[in-house]
Motif scaffolding. Structure first.
Motif, mmCIF file in Angstrom:
data_model
loop_
_atom_site.group_PDB
_atom_site.id
_atom_site.type_symbol
_atom_site.label_atom_id
_atom_site.label_comp_id
_atom_site.label_asym_id
_atom_site.label_seq_id
_atom_site.Cartn_x
_atom_site.Cartn_y
_atom_site.Cartn_z
ATOM 1 N N TYR A 18 10.784 8.368 1.858
ATOM 2 C CA TYR A 18 9.553 8.628 1.056
ATOM 3 C C TYR A 18 10.129 9.765 0.207
ATOM 4 O O TYR A 18 10.809 10.648 0.488
ATOM 5 N N VAL A 19 9.448 9.634 -1.014
ATOM 6 C CA VAL A 19 9.759 10.589 -2.113
ATOM 7 C C VAL A 19 8.629 10.993 -3.038
ATOM 8 O O VAL A 19 7.509 10.301 -3.039
ATOM 9 N N ALA A 20 8.727 12.239 -3.631
ATOM 10 C CA ALA A 20 7.445 12.387 -4.693
ATOM 11 C C ALA A 20 8.346 12.144 -6.126
ATOM 12 O O ALA A 20 9.479 12.403 -6.179
ATOM 13 N N LEU A 21 7.410 11.412 -6.932
ATOM 14 C CA LEU A 21 8.095 11.155 -8.006
ATOM 15 C C LEU A 21 7.484 12.133 -9.070
ATOM 16 O O LEU A 21 6.352 12.465 -9.310
ATOM 17 N N ARG A 74 1.343 8.801 1.006
ATOM 18 C CA ARG A 74 0.967 9.683 1.869
ATOM 19 C C ARG A 74 -0.607 9.317 2.181
ATOM 20 O O ARG A 74 -1.167 10.138 2.949
ATOM 21 N N ILE A 75 -0.846 7.984 2.127
ATOM 22 C CA ILE A 75 -2.006 7.461 2.632
ATOM 23 C C ILE A 75 -2.186 7.825 4.200
ATOM 24 O O ILE A 75 -1.412 7.534 4.845
ATOM 25 N N PRO A 76 -2.998 8.467 4.920
ATOM 26 C CA PRO A 76 -3.457 8.845 6.094
ATOM 27 C C PRO A 76 -3.300 7.183 6.957
ATOM 28 O O PRO A 76 -3.757 6.210 6.435
ATOM 29 N N ASN A 77 -2.632 7.320 8.087
ATOM 30 C CA ASN A 77 -2.610 5.942 9.077
ATOM 31 C C ASN A 77 -3.966 5.354 9.269
ATOM 32 O O ASN A 77 -3.915 4.262 9.159
ATOM 33 N N THR A 78 -4.980 6.139 9.397
ATOM 34 C CA THR A 78 -6.176 5.491 9.695
ATOM 35 C C THR A 78 -6.846 4.813 8.523
ATOM 36 O O THR A 78 -7.384 3.787 8.502
ATOM 37 N N GLU A 79 -6.626 5.270 7.079
ATOM 38 C CA GLU A 79 -7.021 4.719 6.025
ATOM 39 C C GLU A 79 -6.339 3.579 5.671
ATOM 40 O O GLU A 79 -6.531 2.447 5.359
ATOM 41 N N LEU A 80 -4.809 3.381 6.167
ATOM 42 C CA LEU A 80 -3.929 2.307 5.933
ATOM 43 C C LEU A 80 -4.426 1.417 7.134
ATOM 44 O O LEU A 80 -4.822 0.166 6.564
ATOM 45 N N ALA A 81 -4.584 1.715 8.175
ATOM 46 C CA ALA A 81 -5.150 0.766 9.195
ATOM 47 C C ALA A 81 -6.542 0.051 8.690
ATOM 48 O O ALA A 81 -6.562 -1.185 8.831
ATOM 49 N N ILE A 101 0.903 -1.289 0.050
ATOM 50 C CA ILE A 101 -0.104 0.103 -0.063
ATOM 51 C C ILE A 101 0.948 1.197 -0.006
ATOM 52 O O ILE A 101 0.544 2.206 -0.851
ATOM 53 N N LEU A 102 1.981 1.368 0.794
ATOM 54 C CA LEU A 102 2.808 2.391 0.939
ATOM 55 C C LEU A 102 3.379 2.743 -0.216
ATOM 56 O O LEU A 102 3.793 3.773 -0.679
ATOM 57 N N GLN A 103 3.917 1.329 -0.970
ATOM 58 C CA GLN A 103 4.660 1.833 -2.234
ATOM 59 C C GLN A 103 3.549 2.261 -3.483
ATOM 60 O O GLN A 103 4.149 3.086 -4.330
ATOM 61 N N ARG A 104 2.418 2.120 -3.129
ATOM 62 C CA ARG A 104 1.542 2.775 -4.126
ATOM 63 C C ARG A 104 0.904 4.254 -3.885
ATOM 64 O O ARG A 104 0.928 5.033 -4.589
ATOM 65 N N ASP A 105 1.189 4.551 -2.414
ATOM 66 C CA ASP A 105 0.667 5.607 -1.945
ATOM 67 C C ASP A 105 1.297 5.972 -0.683
ATOM 68 O O ASP A 105 0.771 5.418 0.264
#
Length: 156
Positions: free
Chosen positions: A55-58, A22-29, A16-20
């Motif tokens: 973490y980077v911006a592409l 910046r996902i908020p922790n609550t959404e990741l959870a 999930i983190l590789q995809r996004d």
């Protein structure tokens, strides 16, 4: 930490983190089926153990004036520790060199170079690569179209 130590939830988080990133922790959870606190603990552990390096911006190269991508094969005169270290250090210093791989086989290094145009590449080739002591040969391939680009590693 090796891949064998990563459990299914760690892999799911990493995917999930590789995809996004910046996902908020609550959404990741929510996506992985945990509450926010243990999810955040897992992410922090993956960061601390170096699984997540940064973490980077592409960016779109064309949108920032870097339209020309060149793959460069480099052969050194001699394969010595000092020669490898010097070349690698010089490439670390060059912002137009996006990737630099030490290789086995008929070339010593493979570079991914991103510049504004052919004039900029010629300048880099003549004034940077050719100026490094020990560089015997370079061969350049201009990228016409990038058919695939991903920064996501498979986690199976």
């Amino acid at each position: 930490m090796s891949q064998n130590i990563l459990d299914a939830l760690d892999r799911q988080i990493l995917g999930i983190l590789q995809r996004d990133a910046r996902i908020p922790n609550t959404e990741l959870a929510d996506e992985i089926g945990l509450t926010p606190a243990p999810t955040l603990r897992r992410v922090r552990r993956l960061e601390e153990e170096g699984v997540i390096q940064r973490y980077v911006a592409l960016l779109d190269p064309k949108m920032v004036g870097r339209e020309l991508m060149v793959i460069v094969r480099v052969t050194l005169d001699k394969q010595t520790k000092a020669g490898f270290e010097e070349f690698a250090q010089k490439m670390q210093e060059r912002p137009e060199v996006l990737e630099c791989f030490l290789c086995l086989g008929d070339i010593d290094y493979l570079l991914k170079v991103c510049v504004p145009d052919l004039d900029a590449y010629q300048h880099f080739l003549v004034n940077t690569l050719a100026a490094i002591p020990g560089v015997r040969n370079t061969a350049s391939t201009i990228v016409v179209k990038q058919e695939k680009h991903t920064t996501s590693l498979p986690l199976e």
